[in-house]
Design a protein around this motif. Structure first.
Motif, PDB file in Angstrom:
ATOM      1  N   ALA A  42    -104.085 -66.925   0.185  1.00 22.51           N
ATOM      2  CA  ALA A  42    -105.003 -66.207  -0.708  1.00 22.51           C
ATOM      3  C   ALA A  42    -105.417 -67.099  -1.883  1.00 22.51           C
ATOM      4  CB  ALA A  42    -104.343 -64.925  -1.225  1.00 22.51           C
ATOM      5  N   GLN A  43    -104.440 -67.800  -2.461  1.00 27.01           N
ATOM      6  CA  GLN A  43    -104.734 -68.678  -3.596  1.00 27.01           C
ATOM      7  C   GLN A  43    -105.670 -69.802  -3.172  1.00 27.01           C
ATOM      8  OE1 GLN A  43    -103.737 -68.156  -6.669  1.00 27.01           O
ATOM      9  NE2 GLN A  43    -104.277 -70.062  -7.682  1.00 27.01           N
ATOM     10  N   GLN A  44    -105.397 -70.402  -2.027  1.00 33.86           N
ATOM     11  CA  GLN A  44    -106.214 -71.526  -1.577  1.00 33.86           C
ATOM     12  C   GLN A  44    -107.631 -71.087  -1.204  1.00 33.86           C
ATOM     13  OE1 GLN A  44    -103.904 -73.383   1.527  1.00 33.86           O
ATOM     14  NE2 GLN A  44    -102.382 -74.192   0.101  1.00 33.86           N
ATOM     15  N   ALA A  45    -107.750 -69.908  -0.589  1.00 29.53           N
ATOM     16  CA  ALA A  45    -109.082 -69.402  -0.242  1.00 29.53           C
ATOM     17  C   ALA A  45    -109.879 -69.068  -1.502  1.00 29.53           C
ATOM     18  CB  ALA A  45    -108.948 -68.160   0.645  1.00 29.53           C
TER      19      ALA A  45
ATOM     20  N   ARG B 192    -107.493 -60.290  -5.947  1.00 28.08           N
ATOM     21  CA  ARG B 192    -108.733 -60.904  -6.442  1.00 28.08           C
ATOM     22  C   ARG B 192    -109.512 -61.584  -5.319  1.00 28.08           C
ATOM     23  NH1 ARG B 192    -107.217 -65.907 -10.455  1.00 28.08           N
ATOM     24  NH2 ARG B 192    -106.301 -67.325  -8.947  1.00 28.08           N
ATOM     25  N   LEU B 193    -108.806 -62.016  -4.247  1.00 25.64           N
ATOM     26  CA  LEU B 193    -109.523 -62.526  -3.084  1.00 25.64           C
ATOM     27  C   LEU B 193    -110.327 -61.399  -2.441  1.00 25.64           C
ATOM     28  CD1 LEU B 193    -110.163 -64.758  -1.069  1.00 25.64           C
ATOM     29  CD2 LEU B 193    -108.090 -64.132   0.181  1.00 25.64           C
TER      30      LEU B 193
ATOM     31  N   ALA C 268    -118.541 -61.584  -9.202  1.00 20.47           N
ATOM     32  CA  ALA C 268    -117.298 -61.199  -8.531  1.00 20.47           C
ATOM     33  C   ALA C 268    -116.206 -62.229  -8.764  1.00 20.47           C
ATOM     34  CB  ALA C 268    -117.547 -61.027  -7.032  1.00 20.47           C
ATOM     35  N   CYS C 269    -116.567 -63.507  -8.711  1.00 22.75           N
ATOM     36  CA  CYS C 269    -115.579 -64.559  -8.925  1.00 22.75           C
ATOM     37  C   CYS C 269    -115.055 -64.547 -10.360  1.00 22.75           C
ATOM     38  CB  CYS C 269    -116.198 -65.923  -8.597  1.00 22.75           C
ATOM     39  SG  CYS C 269    -115.027 -67.292  -8.667  1.00 22.75           S
TER      40      CYS C 269
ATOM     41  N   GLN D 124    -114.772 -73.135  -6.253  1.00 19.05           N
ATOM     42  CA  GLN D 124    -115.511 -74.397  -6.216  1.00 19.05           C
ATOM     43  C   GLN D 124    -116.967 -74.174  -5.779  1.00 19.05           C
ATOM     44  OE1 GLN D 124    -114.449 -77.398  -7.345  1.00 19.05           O
ATOM     45  NE2 GLN D 124    -112.640 -76.245  -8.014  1.00 19.05           N
ATOM     46  N   ALA D 125    -117.177 -73.255  -4.841  1.00 23.20           N
ATOM     47  CA  ALA D 125    -118.536 -72.948  -4.385  1.00 23.20           C
ATOM     48  C   ALA D 125    -119.361 -72.327  -5.517  1.00 23.20           C
ATOM     49  CB  ALA D 125    -118.485 -72.005  -3.185  1.00 23.20           C
TER      50      ALA D 125
END
Length: 449
Positions: free
Chosen positions: A272-275, A224-225, A326-327, A281-282
């Motif tokens: 990947a999870q943190q990115a 998903r990233l 996309a998110c 958040q953006a």
């Protein structure tokens, strides 16, 4: 058969190799014959150490069988145990001149050669058509009463048992009673359906449920990233979800339900999870939405919030809308599904850019055949063969040493297990892996593309 004279000569030579103080103690009856026999195996240095213990009233000088264990560091391995030609052993062989016994002086070197021979035996049996060859850990017994004889044509396995002294026993054509019952039930079901019954190998899961959960979530995180970076693909995937109403299109985010605290911590700490969380958040900032549920998608039944988001999207540029789309698509994509495999392979995802082996990954590996195959990837087949009968803990330690460049091993960079690759790679031919099954369902759709 040796003559009495030849035996007498051997005994005199053996006694002549002993230090004078030992021979004197033997003549006085202070040392029994068995102890003297084992002392003929000792080097001069070992004889001196033993005499020091013998002369000290506060120390215990080992005798008899305990003496042999003391001489060989607790592990006396006779040459008769070797599965390999004894002449191929490069170390020292110690012979008892009182009898016919001979022992390997270097136990570690013996086990290296023995494990290589066991691995070669395993490979030969697999080439001969056996469905599976199970190498038991040293000291683990093969209990025939827990198994049933099963021929090769009906999926019978081969079990290789190795004693602590190095002896090897090969048990061909067996299945556990549980596997036999499972195969019989499957055959009965096929008969009931009117299908031709054929012998089939009983497949066992290659990865535990916990490991599969770990793999599903990590694969989901990296795919998903990647999806976030390809909004055109994400938009098309979103439309597909809307049309087919599949997965989480209700709409709700993937819950990322971890089966244990260790898995949850591993995924939470993954790059990947943190990115992805930072990107989420953006997107929330673009929508001017508070992060009530740690997600962009927030299921509800009231149309008013939808109208609020719609109004906001109308004021945003196409690029911003695609970024949000996309998110949302990445957030709602179902973990452990064929969709993750389809997207990951289409985008050529390299999970190694966002994942490193951690304790949770190694702790959940249970299958020794899988572990030995991974060892071959990082240290080479020769090293894997030399450790084929070692405990899982030992093989894991060697893999980690290779990855860390520790304990004299060359550091291996960029290793990615087949379980996390795109396309996924299983490690055993007859094992089952849910991830591979999901990819197999959709692979033909993308091979032609």
């Amino acid at each position: 058969m040796e003559s009495d004279y030849a035996v007498m000569v051997k005994r005199r030579l053996a006694l002549g190799n002993l230090m004078p103080r030992i021979r004197t103690a033997y003549r006085k009856g202070e040392i029994d014959a068995e102890t003297v026999r084992h002392l003929t195996l000792a080097s001069k240095a070992q004889q001196k150490d033993w005499l020091a213990l013998f002369a000290d009233p506060e120390q215990y000088a080992p005798r008899g069988f305990q003496l042999k264990q003391w001489l060989f560091g607790g592990q006396s391995i006779p040459t008769s145990a070797a599965l390999f030609p004894v002449e191929d052993y490069p170390g020292q062989i110690v012979a008892d001149l009182f009898g016919e016994d001979a022992y390997f002086a270097d136990a570690d070197l013996f086990w290296q050669k023995q494990n290589e021979a066991i691995a070669a035996k395993r490979d030969a049996l697999l080439e001969a058509g056996w469905a599976e060859v199970v190498v038991l850990e040293p000291g683990q017994y093969f209990h025939s009463w827990e198994h049933e004889k099963t021929p090769k044509t009906k999926g019978g396995k081969v079990f290789i048992a190795v004693s602590h002294r190095g002896e090897v026993e090969v048990h061909e054509g067996w299945l556990s009673r549980k596997e036999v019952r499972r195969a019989a039930k499957k055959a009965a079901s096929a008969d009931a359906d009117g299908d031709a019954t054929e012998a089939a190998t009983v497949a066992r899961p290659e990865a535990t449920k916990a490991m599969q959960n770990y793999l599903d979530l990590h694969r989901h995180a990296v795919v998903r990233l990647a999806l976030v970076a390809h909004p055109g693909v994400a938009l098309r995937l979103m439309v597909a979800h809307a049309v087919a109403s599949s997965g989480h299109w209700q709409v709700e985010p993937e819950p990322q339900q971890a089966g244990s605290d260790a898995i949850a911590e591993s995924v939470a700490n993954s790059p990947a999870q943190q990115a992805f969380d930072a990107e989420r958040q953006a997107v929330l900032a673009l929508l001017d939405r508070p992060d009530y549920h740690h997600s962009v998608t927030q299921p509800g039944y009231d149309a008013y919030p939808t109208a609020v988001v719609f109004a906001k999207l109308l004021a945003l540029s196409d690029d911003d809308v695609l970024r949000i789309a996309a998110c949302v698509m990445a957030e709602t994509m179902a973990a452990g599904s064929a969709v993750v495999e389809a997207v990951g392979n289409h985008l050529g995802v390299d999970a190694g850019q966002h994942w490193q082996p951690d304790d949770a990954f190694f702790d959940m590996i249970r299958d020794k055949a899988v572990l030995n195959a991974m060892l071959a990837e990082v240290a080479g087949k020769r090293c894997a063969d030399a450790n084929v009968a070692e405990k899982a803990k030992t093989q894991k330690k060697i893999i980690r040493d290779c990855l860390d460049g520790a304990n004299g091993r060359a550091k291996v960079e960029g290793w990615l297990p087949g379980w996390l690759a795109f396309p996924v790679r299983a490690y055993t031919e007859n094992g089952s892996l849910k991830t591979a099954d999901e990819w197999a369902r959709v692979r033909n759709l993308f091979d032609a593309a």
